[in-house]
Design an enzyme around this catalytic site. Structure first.
Site, short mmCIF file in Angstrom:
data_model
loop_
_atom_site.label_atom_id
_atom_site.label_comp_id
_atom_site.label_asym_id
_atom_site.label_seq_id
_atom_site.Cartn_x
_atom_site.Cartn_y
_atom_site.Cartn_z
N LYS A 1 0.81 -1.22 0.00
CA LYS A 1 0.00 0.00 0.00
C LYS A 1 0.84 1.27 0.00
O LYS A 1 0.45 2.26 -0.61
CB LYS A 1 -0.96 0.01 1.18
CG LYS A 1 -2.11 -0.97 1.02
CD LYS A 1 -3.10 -0.84 2.14
CE LYS A 1 -4.26 -1.78 1.92
NZ LYS A 1 -5.34 -1.53 2.87
N ASP B 1 -9.88 3.09 1.76
CA ASP B 1 -9.90 2.54 3.12
C ASP B 1 -10.56 3.48 4.13
O ASP B 1 -11.24 3.03 5.04
CB ASP B 1 -8.48 2.23 3.60
CG ASP B 1 -7.91 0.96 3.00
OD1 ASP B 1 -8.69 0.10 2.55
OD2 ASP B 1 -6.67 0.81 2.98
N SER C 1 0.40 -0.71 11.99
CA SER C 1 0.99 0.56 11.54
C SER C 1 1.23 0.59 10.04
O SER C 1 2.08 1.32 9.56
CB SER C 1 2.29 0.81 12.30
OG SER C 1 3.17 -0.30 12.17
#
Length: 168
Positions: A70, A107, A132
């Site tokens: 990502k 998201d 994280s």
């Protein structure tokens, strides 16, 4: 049924073979009468750039991006949505008109949807985010947008936590 006109879409990450996304997405495509096929594409970081170029060349209509890519995929996009730029995380790629990928992040909205349904005033509340990575970035942005006063982040990887803290 797959034909010569079937459009390709999928999920890129590592690991992805366990994902139920193909079952969900392909059922939705069938219900909507779309001649599309959703597949998983396991991809190591060292092959990410080549994989994305290849899928673009093969006229892939879109990709979902998951762990661990990502954050890394942001540098491979020709364009980034304002939210993807701010989060420095992409979970969706769409081919753009210039022959590259446009990266965006869905998201945050996905995270916020069930919280907004609750009709609760979240201002001043405290929250904890476990992890994280790219999804954590979205969760933190969503919590801040709802007015949470304190967000504690817990993760296994010290380096990832430090990088996230530096980005916020």
């Amino acid at each position: 049924m797959i034909s010569g006109k079937t459009c390709l879409v999928g999920l890129v990450g590592q690991p992805v073979r366990h994902s139920i996304s193909p079952v969900i997405q392909n059922a939705a495509f069938a219900e909507m009468g779309l001649d599309w096929c959703y597949l998983t594409f396991p991809c190591d970081k060292k092959h990410l750039s080549n994989a994305l170029k290849s899928l673009l060349t093969l006229e892939c209509r879109g990709l979902n991006i998951t762990i661990p890519h990502k954050k890394n995929v942001t540098s491979l996009c020709a364009e980034l949505s304002p939210l993807a730029k701010r989060l420095r995380a992409v979970n969706t790629l769409i081919p753009n008109k210039t022959g590259g990928w446009e990266g965006t992040n869905t998201d945050v909205e996905g995270f916020l949807a069930p919280l907004k349904k609750e009709k609760v005033d979240w201002k001043g509340r405290k929250a904890m985010v476990l992890g994280s990575g790219g999804s954590a970035r979205a969760a933190i942005a969503g919590l801040h947008s709802l007015g949470f006063s304190e967000v504690t982040i817990i993760g296994r990887k010290k380096e990832s936590l430090i990088n996230l803290e530096m980005d916020l």
